[in-house]
Design an enzyme around this catalytic site. Structure first.
Site, PDB file in Angstrom:
ATOM      1  CE1 TYR A  34     -29.937 -35.533  12.357  1.00  0.00           C
ATOM      2  CE2 TYR A  34     -29.818 -37.483  10.971  1.00  0.00           C
ATOM      3  CZ  TYR A  34     -29.663 -36.126  11.156  1.00  0.00           C
ATOM      4  OH  TYR A  34     -29.221 -35.336  10.105  1.00  0.00           O
ATOM      5  CB  SER A 131     -16.741 -32.901  30.043  1.00  0.00           C
ATOM      6  OG  SER A 131     -17.464 -32.598  31.200  1.00  0.00           O
ATOM      7  CE1 TYR A 155     -20.170 -37.243  28.890  1.00  0.00           C
ATOM      8  CE2 TYR A 155     -19.807 -35.883  30.837  1.00  0.00           C
ATOM      9  CZ  TYR A 155     -19.910 -36.006  29.459  1.00  0.00           C
ATOM     10  OH  TYR A 155     -19.761 -34.899  28.666  1.00  0.00           O
ATOM     11  CE  LYS A 159     -17.429 -36.411  26.611  1.00  0.00           C
ATOM     12  NZ  LYS A 159     -17.500 -36.228  25.172  1.00  0.00           N
ATOM     13  CG  ASN A 205     -27.532 -30.272  31.546  1.00  0.00           C
ATOM     14  OD1 ASN A 205     -27.071 -31.061  32.372  1.00  0.00           O
ATOM     15  ND2 ASN A 205     -27.237 -30.294  30.266  1.00  0.00           N
ATOM     16  NE  ARG A 237     -22.074 -27.681  38.924  1.00  0.00           N
ATOM     17  CZ  ARG A 237     -21.884 -27.887  40.229  1.00  0.00           C
ATOM     18  NH1 ARG A 237     -21.279 -26.965  40.953  1.00  0.00           N
ATOM     19  NH2 ARG A 237     -22.283 -28.999  40.815  1.00  0.00           N
ATOM     20  N   GLY A 301     -22.212 -37.286  44.140  1.00  0.00           N
ATOM     21  CA  GLY A 301     -21.332 -36.972  43.007  1.00  0.00           C
ATOM     22  C   GLY A 301     -21.354 -35.509  42.593  1.00  0.00           C
ATOM     23  CG  ASP A 302     -24.565 -32.601  42.100  1.00  0.00           C
ATOM     24  OD1 ASP A 302     -24.196 -33.012  40.978  1.00  0.00           O
ATOM     25  OD2 ASP A 302     -25.725 -32.199  42.330  1.00  0.00           O
TER      26      ASP A 302
HETATM   27  N1  LIG Z   1     -23.918 -30.191  27.112  1.00  0.00           N
HETATM   28  C1  LIG Z   1     -23.034 -30.271  28.084  1.00  0.00           C
HETATM   29  O1  LIG Z   1     -23.307 -29.861  29.231  1.00  0.00           O
HETATM   30  C2  LIG Z   1     -21.642 -30.820  27.832  1.00  0.00           C
HETATM   31  C3  LIG Z   1     -20.606 -30.517  28.720  1.00  0.00           C
HETATM   32  C4  LIG Z   1     -19.335 -31.047  28.484  1.00  0.00           C
HETATM   33  C5  LIG Z   1     -19.089 -31.837  27.371  1.00  0.00           C
HETATM   34  N2  LIG Z   1     -20.116 -32.107  26.516  1.00  0.00           N
HETATM   35  C6  LIG Z   1     -19.839 -32.983  25.360  1.00  0.00           C
HETATM   36  O2  LIG Z   1     -20.059 -32.242  24.182  1.00  0.00           O
HETATM   37  C7  LIG Z   1     -20.569 -33.092  23.147  1.00  0.00           C
HETATM   38  C8  LIG Z   1     -21.853 -32.501  22.586  1.00  0.00           C
HETATM   39  O3  LIG Z   1     -22.770 -32.332  23.660  1.00  0.00           O
HETATM   40  P1  LIG Z   1     -24.263 -31.826  23.423  1.00  0.00           P
HETATM   41  O4  LIG Z   1     -24.688 -31.159  24.681  1.00  0.00           O
HETATM   42  O5  LIG Z   1     -24.344 -31.091  22.152  1.00  0.00           O
HETATM   43  O6  LIG Z   1     -24.984 -33.228  23.339  1.00  0.00           O
HETATM   44  P2  LIG Z   1     -26.105 -33.718  22.310  1.00  0.00           P
HETATM   45  O7  LIG Z   1     -26.605 -35.015  22.811  1.00  0.00           O
HETATM   46  O8  LIG Z   1     -27.078 -32.637  22.081  1.00  0.00           O
HETATM   47  O9  LIG Z   1     -25.234 -33.926  20.993  1.00  0.00           O
HETATM   48  C9  LIG Z   1     -24.522 -35.119  20.726  1.00  0.00           C
HETATM   49  C10 LIG Z   1     -24.914 -35.554  19.325  1.00  0.00           C
HETATM   50  O10 LIG Z   1     -24.207 -36.752  19.004  1.00  0.00           O
HETATM   51  C11 LIG Z   1     -25.118 -37.613  18.324  1.00  0.00           C
HETATM   52  N3  LIG Z   1     -24.617 -38.970  18.528  1.00  0.00           N
HETATM   53  C12 LIG Z   1     -24.609 -39.692  19.672  1.00  0.00           C
HETATM   54  N4  LIG Z   1     -24.056 -40.897  19.471  1.00  0.00           N
HETATM   55  C13 LIG Z   1     -23.684 -40.937  18.165  1.00  0.00           C
HETATM   56  C14 LIG Z   1     -23.062 -41.927  17.351  1.00  0.00           C
HETATM   57  N5  LIG Z   1     -22.720 -43.108  17.866  1.00  0.00           N
HETATM   58  N6  LIG Z   1     -22.841 -41.648  16.059  1.00  0.00           N
HETATM   59  C15 LIG Z   1     -23.207 -40.448  15.529  1.00  0.00           C
HETATM   60  N7  LIG Z   1     -23.808 -39.475  16.258  1.00  0.00           N
HETATM   61  C16 LIG Z   1     -24.041 -39.715  17.555  1.00  0.00           C
HETATM   62  C17 LIG Z   1     -26.463 -37.361  18.966  1.00  0.00           C
HETATM   63  O11 LIG Z   1     -27.556 -37.724  18.129  1.00  0.00           O
HETATM   64  C18 LIG Z   1     -26.417 -35.872  19.218  1.00  0.00           C
HETATM   65  O12 LIG Z   1     -26.934 -35.134  18.139  1.00  0.00           O
HETATM   66  C19 LIG Z   1     -20.746 -34.469  23.776  1.00  0.00           C
HETATM   67  O13 LIG Z   1     -19.632 -35.254  23.460  1.00  0.00           O
HETATM   68  C20 LIG Z   1     -20.790 -34.172  25.266  1.00  0.00           C
HETATM   69  O14 LIG Z   1     -20.318 -35.249  26.042  1.00  0.00           O
HETATM   70  C21 LIG Z   1     -21.385 -31.606  26.710  1.00  0.00           C
END
Ligand SMILES: NC(=O)c1ccc[n+]([C@@H]2O[C@H](COP(=O)([O-])OP(=O)(O)OC[C@H]3O[C@@H](n4cnc5c(N)ncnc54)[C@H](O)[C@@H]3O)[C@@H](O)[C@H]2O)c1
Length: 348
Positions: A34, A131, A155, A159, A205, A237, A301-302
């Site tokens: 969380y 990603s 970041y 990945k 975002n 995008r 970086g964009d």
């Molecule tokens: N949202 C985007 O634009 C996007 C794009 C590409 C990839 N991603 C990847 O997708 C995944 C989910 O993204 P999201 O947008 O739902 O992000 P988010 O932050 O809403 O969800 C990630 C969840 O992981 C939990 N978390 C973080 N560290 C943790 C740990 N050490 N142990 C247990 N739980 C942990 C957080 O509390 C959160 O609920 C991530 O890995 C993110 O890098 C997201």
């Protein structure tokens, strides 16, 4: 029906995917710390799926870096975990520049610990949230999975490192079934307006920002650069509705559980792009609200344009997106209107 461990399942993409997985008949154990979410998201997921918390979805508070927490997750109710869907991680590009150690620790170190626990417990199937940032500055758009991996932020490098780690693990031992799903720009919310994106503080975002401007929580949208080589000068995008993305995970999981061991690396995007101004116009038309904006300098970086080639996803997963930009704007706005502070209260 499978028994799945979902890491980070209360987050934006995780919560929507938990709902899709429950609806597909799977049973879930969610491991969450969380740090960027609330358990209210999963309470609402259970409500939408018509299941009781603790019945087909079990919540465990814990960290993927902590061995005891992982043991607890893999030993729950003596059920064997068939597969892991791994969302847990940190995701803000700018923050990763300031805090690279934290990003490598959670994203890469956390995944190492998770894979160790999977190995100990005989689980060899994992879907990983990768990603489009792994592509860095793409040389050709739409971007194919064979494009060079050259991330430009800590970041993105975490990945790319996890993708490499997963390949190494699969080569070290037979039996691994792995999907690295390279998401483009996930947006929107469940059509019920009950679950959605709930960022802490200033959103990183475009969509949550536009929503907050439309409802008057923020004065104006800053658009980073109006002189990009695109039709209207603003960046383009590939936006993907979060429920399409959730369904993409169900499709990937089915393929992994049906086929021989393999490493699949697949783009999840729509295959077409919209400029920031096109998104603003669509949002204004769907919400009947104004979205004041100001064009400011480009951010380092964009990239000008990032669009997925989604052919492989269609061919290998039999999955295509079903929702368009109007659906994305309508669902994001409905969520924002009903939950102006997400799952949190105004003072959180
Ligand atoms: N949202 C985007 O634009 C996007 C794009 C590409 C990839 N991603 C990847 O997708 C995944 C989910 O993204 P999201 O947008 O739902 O992000 P988010 O932050 O809403 O969800 C990630 C969840 O992981 C939990 N978390 C973080 N560290 C943790 C740990 N050490 N142990 C247990 N739980 C942990 C957080 O509390 C959160 O609920 C991530 O890995 C993110 O890098 C997201």
């Amino acid at each position: 029906m499978a028994q799945l461990l979902i890491t980070g399942g209360a987050g934006f993409i995780g919560s929507h995917t938990c709902l899709a997985l429950l609806e597909a008949g799977h049973n879930l154990i969610v491991l969450e710390n969380y740090s960027n979410s609330s358990n209210e998201a999963l309470r609402r997921v259970a409500e939408l799926a018509g299941v009781r918390l603790g019945d087909r979805i079990t919540l465990l508070q814990g960290d993927i870096r902590n061995q005891e927490d992982l043991e607890m997750a893999f030993s729950q109710e003596k059920k064997t975990i068939d597969a892991v869907v791994h969302f847990a991680g940190l995701k803000a590009v700018g923050e990763s520049v300031q805090q690279p150690l934290r990003y490598w620790d959670v994203n890469v170190g956390g995944t190492c610990s998770l894979l160790g626990a999977m190995k100990r417990h005989g689980c060899r199937t994992i879907v990983f949230s990768s990603s489009a940032t792994v592509y860095g500055y793409p040389k050709k758009v739409p971007i194919q999975e064979t494009a060079i991996v050259q991330p430009i932020s800590p970041y993105g490098r975490t990945k790319a490192a996890v993708e490499k780690l997963l390949t190494d693990v699969s080569e070290s031992e037979d039996g691994w079934c792995i999907a690295c799903l390279r998401y483009f720009n996930p947006v929107g919310a469940h059509s019920s307006g009950r679950i959605g994106e709930s960022p802490y503080g200033m959103p990183n975002n475009l969509f949550p920002f536009v929503c907050q401007v439309a409802v008057g929580q923020r004065k104006e949208l800053k658009i980073f650069g109006g002189d990009w080589p695109t039709t209207d000068g603003t960046p383009v995008r590939d936006y993907i509705h979060v429920m399409d993305l959730a369904e993409g995970h169900c499709a990937a999981l089915e393929v992994l559980m049906r086929e021989r061991p393999q490493v699949l690396t697949i783009n999840l995007g729509c295959g077409y792009g919209y400029s920031v101004l096109e998104v603003v116009k669509a949002f204004e038309s769907v919400s009947s609200m104004d979205v004041p904006f100001k064009i400011v300098a480009r951010r380092p970086g964009d990239v000008s344009c990032s669009i997925a080639d989604s052919t492989l996803a269609a061919n290998r997963l039999g999955w295509v997106t079903r929702r368009n930009l109007v659906d994305m704007c309508r669902d994001a706005f409905a969520w924002q209107k009903d939950n102006p502070f997400g799952y949190f209260s105004k003072n959180d």
